[in-house]
Write a protein that holds these residues in place. Structure first.
Motif, mmCIF file in Angstrom:
data_model
loop_
_atom_site.group_PDB
_atom_site.id
_atom_site.type_symbol
_atom_site.label_atom_id
_atom_site.label_comp_id
_atom_site.label_asym_id
_atom_site.label_seq_id
_atom_site.Cartn_x
_atom_site.Cartn_y
_atom_site.Cartn_z
ATOM 1 N N ARG A 115 -50.744 -4.042 86.286
ATOM 2 C CA ARG A 115 -49.537 -4.123 85.472
ATOM 3 C C ARG A 115 -48.961 -5.539 85.456
ATOM 4 O O ARG A 115 -48.591 -6.057 84.406
ATOM 5 C CB ARG A 115 -48.503 -3.148 86.007
ATOM 6 C CG ARG A 115 -47.594 -2.629 84.938
ATOM 7 C CD ARG A 115 -46.480 -1.815 85.492
ATOM 8 N NE ARG A 115 -46.924 -0.582 86.122
ATOM 9 C CZ ARG A 115 -46.094 0.278 86.692
ATOM 10 N NH1 ARG A 115 -44.814 0.041 86.720
ATOM 11 N NH2 ARG A 115 -46.549 1.375 87.236
ATOM 12 N N GLY A 149 -51.181 -7.830 83.469
ATOM 13 C CA GLY A 149 -51.014 -7.532 82.061
ATOM 14 C C GLY A 149 -49.723 -8.107 81.512
ATOM 15 O O GLY A 149 -49.698 -8.688 80.415
ATOM 16 N N ALA A 159 -49.548 -10.870 78.617
ATOM 17 C CA ALA A 159 -48.861 -10.585 77.350
ATOM 18 C C ALA A 159 -47.727 -11.573 77.126
ATOM 19 O O ALA A 159 -47.538 -12.066 76.004
ATOM 20 C CB ALA A 159 -48.336 -9.148 77.369
ATOM 21 N N LEU A 179 -49.195 -14.889 76.115
ATOM 22 C CA LEU A 179 -49.724 -14.793 74.750
ATOM 23 C C LEU A 179 -48.599 -14.862 73.732
ATOM 24 O O LEU A 179 -48.688 -15.585 72.727
ATOM 25 C CB LEU A 179 -50.487 -13.480 74.599
ATOM 26 C CG LEU A 179 -51.245 -13.300 73.296
ATOM 27 C CD1 LEU A 179 -52.409 -14.249 73.246
ATOM 28 C CD2 LEU A 179 -51.718 -11.883 73.140
ATOM 29 N N PHE A 180 -47.495 -14.108 74.025
ATOM 30 C CA PHE A 180 -46.366 -14.119 73.108
ATOM 31 C C PHE A 180 -45.770 -15.514 73.007
ATOM 32 O O PHE A 180 -45.500 -16.007 71.895
ATOM 33 C CB PHE A 180 -45.311 -13.113 73.569
ATOM 34 C CG PHE A 180 -44.055 -13.177 72.760
ATOM 35 C CD1 PHE A 180 -44.079 -12.883 71.415
ATOM 36 C CD2 PHE A 180 -42.850 -13.537 73.347
ATOM 37 C CE1 PHE A 180 -42.929 -12.938 70.657
ATOM 38 C CE2 PHE A 180 -41.697 -13.601 72.600
ATOM 39 C CZ PHE A 180 -41.734 -13.307 71.258
ATOM 40 N N ALA A 199 -46.150 -11.427 66.586
ATOM 41 C CA ALA A 199 -46.632 -11.884 67.897
ATOM 42 C C ALA A 199 -46.113 -10.976 68.997
ATOM 43 O O ALA A 199 -46.835 -10.647 69.946
ATOM 44 C CB ALA A 199 -46.190 -13.330 68.135
ATOM 45 N N LEU A 200 -44.862 -10.539 68.871
ATOM 46 C CA LEU A 200 -44.282 -9.647 69.879
ATOM 47 C C LEU A 200 -45.034 -8.326 69.929
ATOM 48 O O LEU A 200 -45.429 -7.854 71.008
ATOM 49 C CB LEU A 200 -42.808 -9.414 69.563
ATOM 50 C CG LEU A 200 -42.059 -8.491 70.521
ATOM 51 C CD1 LEU A 200 -41.881 -9.166 71.860
ATOM 52 C CD2 LEU A 200 -40.727 -8.090 69.955
ATOM 53 N N PHE A 234 -48.061 -7.720 68.945
ATOM 54 C CA PHE A 234 -49.429 -7.929 69.436
ATOM 55 C C PHE A 234 -49.439 -8.057 70.962
ATOM 56 O O PHE A 234 -50.295 -7.480 71.641
ATOM 57 C CB PHE A 234 -50.011 -9.184 68.789
ATOM 58 C CG PHE A 234 -51.493 -9.318 68.994
ATOM 59 C CD1 PHE A 234 -52.364 -8.702 68.128
ATOM 60 C CD2 PHE A 234 -51.995 -10.026 70.053
ATOM 61 C CE1 PHE A 234 -53.726 -8.806 68.311
ATOM 62 C CE2 PHE A 234 -53.353 -10.135 70.250
ATOM 63 C CZ PHE A 234 -54.219 -9.520 69.377
ATOM 64 N N SER A 235 -48.441 -8.798 71.519
ATOM 65 C CA SER A 235 -48.395 -8.965 72.968
ATOM 66 C C SER A 235 -48.131 -7.641 73.667
ATOM 67 O O SER A 235 -48.717 -7.350 74.714
ATOM 68 C CB SER A 235 -47.312 -9.964 73.344
ATOM 69 O OG SER A 235 -47.411 -11.107 72.567
ATOM 70 N N ILE A 236 -47.255 -6.806 73.065
ATOM 71 C CA ILE A 236 -47.004 -5.487 73.651
ATOM 72 C C ILE A 236 -48.302 -4.675 73.670
ATOM 73 O O ILE A 236 -48.625 -4.010 74.648
ATOM 74 C CB ILE A 236 -45.898 -4.757 72.861
ATOM 75 C CG1 ILE A 236 -44.549 -5.452 73.073
ATOM 76 C CG2 ILE A 236 -45.787 -3.316 73.285
ATOM 77 C CD1 ILE A 236 -43.456 -4.919 72.192
ATOM 78 N N VAL A 251 -51.361 -5.885 73.781
ATOM 79 C CA VAL A 251 -52.255 -6.447 74.802
ATOM 80 C C VAL A 251 -51.857 -5.928 76.180
ATOM 81 O O VAL A 251 -52.711 -5.517 76.976
ATOM 82 C CB VAL A 251 -52.208 -7.988 74.759
ATOM 83 C CG1 VAL A 251 -52.860 -8.577 75.983
ATOM 84 C CG2 VAL A 251 -52.915 -8.488 73.526
ATOM 85 N N TYR A 252 -50.551 -5.893 76.444
ATOM 86 C CA TYR A 252 -50.100 -5.364 77.730
ATOM 87 C C TYR A 252 -50.536 -3.917 77.893
ATOM 88 O O TYR A 252 -51.027 -3.516 78.950
ATOM 89 C CB TYR A 252 -48.575 -5.474 77.856
ATOM 90 C CG TYR A 252 -48.035 -4.743 79.041
ATOM 91 C CD1 TYR A 252 -48.117 -5.295 80.312
ATOM 92 C CD2 TYR A 252 -47.474 -3.485 78.903
ATOM 93 C CE1 TYR A 252 -47.656 -4.607 81.409
ATOM 94 C CE2 TYR A 252 -47.008 -2.791 79.997
ATOM 95 C CZ TYR A 252 -47.102 -3.356 81.245
ATOM 96 O OH TYR A 252 -46.658 -2.658 82.327
ATOM 97 N N LEU A 258 -54.192 -3.633 78.708
ATOM 98 C CA LEU A 258 -54.539 -4.094 80.051
ATOM 99 C C LEU A 258 -54.028 -3.147 81.126
ATOM 100 O O LEU A 258 -54.689 -2.952 82.153
ATOM 101 C CB LEU A 258 -53.965 -5.491 80.289
ATOM 102 C CG LEU A 258 -54.645 -6.645 79.580
ATOM 103 C CD1 LEU A 258 -53.903 -7.924 79.849
ATOM 104 C CD2 LEU A 258 -56.078 -6.773 80.028
ATOM 105 N N ALA A 259 -52.850 -2.563 80.925
ATOM 106 C CA ALA A 259 -52.185 -1.902 82.048
ATOM 107 C C ALA A 259 -52.221 -0.387 81.990
ATOM 108 O O ALA A 259 -51.737 0.257 82.909
ATOM 109 C CB ALA A 259 -50.727 -2.374 82.130
#
Lengths: 172, 101
Positions: A93, A96, A100, A103-104, B11-12, B14-16, B18-19, B22-23
């Motif tokens: 977590r 990640g 993220a 990246l943002f 971008a926000l 997309f990042s959410i 990606v998280y 991953l998680a």
């Protein structure tokens, strides 16, 4: 003046999508995650309306909210896998969240720097007409359109073949 | 309205996504996160389409193609999830190491 109203609407839906999107990846209940995804997708549809892209907005509502999320909920019900109260996060977590966040930061920094001062001019636009989208699809992009049709057919047949029970095999 | 607002929103999202990829451990939750990422790309396409005006129609056409491909992806992905659940009684993607050497 109209631009101010648009910005207020934009930031309201921005907040809605940000909160709902974060809830999708943090909630402990899978059904809730799917319903928060509905909120995020409807927010995206409202962004398309804000950008005068009504056709894409309605396709988004029909295909995503109407079909994809319903399919997700059916998948959850068919698997009878645990849907709530368990911990669905693995031990990555923190990694990640750092990935993220980085990246943002990087993407938004680059995007804002690259498109600084570029405005979307809404004055006098009536939006993209469905006619011009249709003309583009069936003239320039007719080959990709046909390929997407074949892809959808293949995915449909593949999904049926993968998920049906084998005949003659005794299932425990 | 600056086009950068929409790019930051995308971008926000997309990042959410990606998280989430991953998680999360639950396979369906990973699929939901992938949907978030595809939507981020769509918002970018439609924003650039609006920025270009009449010349931006291909952006909306591409957004429609992305939506169609995402629907196909969800169908096949859920079929695989259902099959794996039927065989292994679990949808934990960290346990799906069958094809890992």
């Amino acid at each position: 003046m109209a631009d101010t109203y648009l910005q207020v609407i934009f930031w309201a839906f921005f907040a809605l999508m940000a909160i709902a999107g974060i809830r999708v990846v943090t909630t402990r209940n899978v059904i809730h995650a799917a319903l928060y995804l509905v909120a995020t997708l409807l927010g995206a549809a409202s962004m398309y309306v804000l950008l005068y892209a009504e056709f894409v907005a309605w396709v988004q509502v029909l295909v995503y909210v109407g079909a994809v999320v319903v399919l997700m909920l059916f998948g959850l019900m068919l698997t009878r896998a645990p849907i709530g109260s368990a911990n669905f996060d693995n031990n990555q977590r923190l990694v990640g969240a750092v990935c993220a966040g980085l990246l943002f930061a990087v993407t938004s920094f680059i995007m804002v720097g690259a498109f600084e001062g570029q405005e979307i001019d809404f004055t006098g636009t009536e939006g993209t007409k469905v006619q011009s989208i249709g003309e583009a699809i069936f003239s320039i992009y007719v080959l990709p359109f046909e390929i997407v049709s074949v892809l959808l057919l293949a995915a449909l047949v593949g999904a049926v073949v993968i998920s049906r029970r084998d005949e003659g095999r005794v299932d425990s | 309205m600056p086009v950068a607002y929409f790019l930051v929103l995308s971008a926000l999202l997309f990042s959410i996504g990606v998280y989430g990829v991953l998680a999360r451990q639950h396979a369906v939750l990973v699929l939901l996160s992938v949907e978030l990422m595809l939507n981020a790309a769509n918002i970018n396409l439609v924003a650039f389409s609006a920025m270009l005006g009449e010349a931006g129609v291909p952006g909306q056409v591409f957004a429609l193609f992305v939506i169609a491909v995402a629907a196909a992806e969800v169908g096949v992905g859920l079929a695989i999830v259902i099959l794996i659940y039927r065989n292994r009684r679990s949808v934990d993607i960290d346990e799906m190491s069958l094809m890992k050497w």
